[in-house]
Enzyme design. Structure first.
Site, PDB file in Angstrom:
ATOM      1  N   ASP A   1       0.814  -1.213   0.000  1.00  0.00           N
ATOM      2  CA  ASP A   1       0.000   0.000   0.000  1.00  0.00           C
ATOM      3  C   ASP A   1       0.850   1.267   0.000  1.00  0.00           C
ATOM      4  O   ASP A   1       2.073   1.206   0.167  1.00  0.00           O
ATOM      5  CB  ASP A   1      -0.956  -0.009   1.201  1.00  0.00           C
ATOM      6  CG  ASP A   1      -0.289  -0.392   2.519  1.00  0.00           C
ATOM      7  OD1 ASP A   1       0.962  -0.420   2.574  1.00  0.00           O
ATOM      8  OD2 ASP A   1      -1.005  -0.657   3.487  1.00  0.00           O
TER       9      ASP A   1
ATOM     10  N   ASN B   1      -7.803  -2.151  14.138  1.00  0.00           N
ATOM     11  CA  ASN B   1      -9.172  -2.516  13.749  1.00  0.00           C
ATOM     12  C   ASN B   1      -9.202  -3.762  12.855  1.00  0.00           C
ATOM     13  O   ASN B   1     -10.227  -4.081  12.273  1.00  0.00           O
ATOM     14  CB  ASN B   1      -9.862  -1.333  13.053  1.00  0.00           C
ATOM     15  CG  ASN B   1      -9.139  -0.909  11.773  1.00  0.00           C
ATOM     16  OD1 ASN B   1      -8.187  -1.558  11.339  1.00  0.00           O
ATOM     17  ND2 ASN B   1      -9.593   0.158  11.154  1.00  0.00           N
TER      18      ASN B   1
ATOM     19  N   HIS C   1      -7.373  -4.188  10.072  1.00  0.00           N
ATOM     20  CA  HIS C   1      -7.087  -3.997   8.643  1.00  0.00           C
ATOM     21  C   HIS C   1      -5.781  -4.678   8.241  1.00  0.00           C
ATOM     22  O   HIS C   1      -4.866  -4.836   9.040  1.00  0.00           O
ATOM     23  CB  HIS C   1      -7.127  -2.510   8.238  1.00  0.00           C
ATOM     24  CG  HIS C   1      -5.967  -1.665   8.636  1.00  0.00           C
ATOM     25  ND1 HIS C   1      -6.101  -0.400   9.148  1.00  0.00           N
ATOM     26  CD2 HIS C   1      -4.628  -1.878   8.570  1.00  0.00           C
ATOM     27  CE1 HIS C   1      -4.916   0.110   9.381  1.00  0.00           C
ATOM     28  NE2 HIS C   1      -3.997  -0.764   9.044  1.00  0.00           N
TER      29      HIS C   1
ATOM     30  N   GLU D   1      -9.605  -1.624   4.877  1.00  0.00           N
ATOM     31  CA  GLU D   1     -10.272  -1.221   6.113  1.00  0.00           C
ATOM     32  C   GLU D   1     -11.573  -2.009   6.302  1.00  0.00           C
ATOM     33  O   GLU D   1     -12.105  -2.568   5.333  1.00  0.00           O
ATOM     34  CB  GLU D   1     -10.606   0.274   6.033  1.00  0.00           C
ATOM     35  CG  GLU D   1      -9.376   1.189   5.997  1.00  0.00           C
ATOM     36  CD  GLU D   1      -8.787   1.462   7.380  1.00  0.00           C
ATOM     37  OE1 GLU D   1      -8.813   0.552   8.244  1.00  0.00           O
ATOM     38  OE2 GLU D   1      -8.288   2.572   7.588  1.00  0.00           O
TER      39      GLU D   1
HETATM   40  C1  GLP Z   1      -0.478   0.717   8.429  1.00  0.00           C
HETATM   41  C2  GLP Z   1      -0.199  -0.208   7.241  1.00  0.00           C
HETATM   42  C3  GLP Z   1      -0.467  -1.659   7.578  1.00  0.00           C
HETATM   43  C4  GLP Z   1       0.174  -2.004   8.909  1.00  0.00           C
HETATM   44  C5  GLP Z   1      -0.411  -1.125   9.989  1.00  0.00           C
HETATM   45  C6  GLP Z   1       0.081  -1.461  11.380  1.00  0.00           C
HETATM   46  O1  GLP Z   1      -1.796   1.057   8.549  1.00  0.00           O
HETATM   47  N1  GLP Z   1      -0.988   0.135   6.099  1.00  0.00           N
HETATM   48  O2  GLP Z   1       0.046  -2.470   6.537  1.00  0.00           O
HETATM   49  O3  GLP Z   1      -0.050  -3.352   9.191  1.00  0.00           O
HETATM   50  O4  GLP Z   1      -0.039   0.198   9.669  1.00  0.00           O
HETATM   51  O5  GLP Z   1       1.208  -0.739  11.734  1.00  0.00           O
HETATM   52  P1  GLP Z   1       2.200  -1.134  12.900  1.00  0.00           P
HETATM   53  O6  GLP Z   1       2.914  -2.338  12.449  1.00  0.00           O
HETATM   54  O7  GLP Z   1       3.091   0.053  13.053  1.00  0.00           O
HETATM   55  O8  GLP Z   1       1.354  -1.378  14.094  1.00  0.00           O
END
Ligand code: GLP
Length: 241
Positions: free
Chosen positions: A67, A134, A136, A141
């Site tokens: 992404d 959440n 995702h 989402e």
């Molecule tokens: C972002 C990314 C996700 C990732 C999430 C969690 O939203 N788009 O791919 O899994 O962050 O982040 P973290 O690993 O910092 O908790």
């Protein structure tokens, strides 16, 4: 779904790296699916260290990222492209031409087309996934339906808030992003979902509670995928209900 509880993030990073390296050793032109956020940093550190010690070569490897924020270019410090350059691409020998990233500054329709035609011809060999609080995955989402193709998303207030820690304020977090859809994710031959800490315990507990697949809990789609390993840390486990 296989569940592994690691002592801490460091041990979890090592476990993920061993899985990635096994795939790379078996198939030197493997296509790696990559994520951003704090979760995969341990994996990228291990891969970089193993490369610098001559334990692996990534010269034939191809990558595709999940992404990107719309509106941020690869030279913006909070873009996912910048993150990948900093944490992995500048530290290993993956040829620049083998790296697929979404361009947050380009026309989203064009980016979607490029990603979808690539994914129609290539299947990810191993994919690392983090997870939002959440549930995702990528930026898929919670929504009433799953989207299979790469698509444009309006980030939820919850995700904007969670990601504000990387920006000076929540106002600066882009409100839209491009993400690979569930089609590309679920087609991956092998998936490692890593989740650490109390904040992710609710999503992981809900996912593991039963056999339902619910688009309002995006990670639950992984129950339909064939080779999924969920790597959690002890802290998350202690907070599971
Ligand atoms: C972002 C990314 C996700 C990732 C999430 C969690 O939203 N788009 O791919 O899994 O962050 O982040 P973290 O690993 O910092 O908790």
């Amino acid at each position: 779904m296989k569940i592994i509880t690691a002592k801490d993030k460091k041990e979890a990073g090592r476990i993920c790296a061993d899985m990635f390296e096994e795939v790379i050793r078996e198939k030197e032109d493997a296509l790696l699916g990559l994520a951003t956020g704090s979760t995969p940093i341990g994996l990228y550190d291990c891969l970089s260290e193993d490369y610098s010690r001559g334990r692996i070569s990534m010269a034939g490897v191809h990558t595709i990222n999940l992404d990107e924020y719309v509106g941020l270019g690869r030279d913006h410090e909070q873009s996912f492209g910048y993150f990948m350059d900093e944490h992995l691409f500048s530290r290993v020998n993956i040829p620049a031409g083998n790296i697929m990233l979404l361009n947050g500054l380009s026309d989203p329709r064009k980016e979607i087309e490029i990603y979808e035609s690539f994914l129609a011809q290539n299947r990810i060999d191993i994919l690392i996934l983090g997870i939002g609080n959440n549930g995702h995955i990528g930026f898929n989402e919670p929504e009433p339906v799953f989207r299979t193709r790469t698509h444009l998303v309006d980030l939820t207030p919850e995700t904007i808030e969670a990601n504000a820690r990387f920006f000076t304020s929540a106002d600066e977090v882009p409100k839209k992003a491009l993400t690979m859809g569930m089609g590309g994710i679920c087609a991956a031959r092998k998936i490692c979902l890593a989740a650490f800490g109390a904040g992710k315990a609710d999503a992981i507990s809900r996912m593991l509670r039963d056999d339902t697949v619910d688009p309002m809990l995006p990670c639950s789609v992984l129950k339909l995928c064939s080779d999924v390993t969920v790597i959690i840390d002890q802290d998350l486990k202690d907070h599971m209900r």
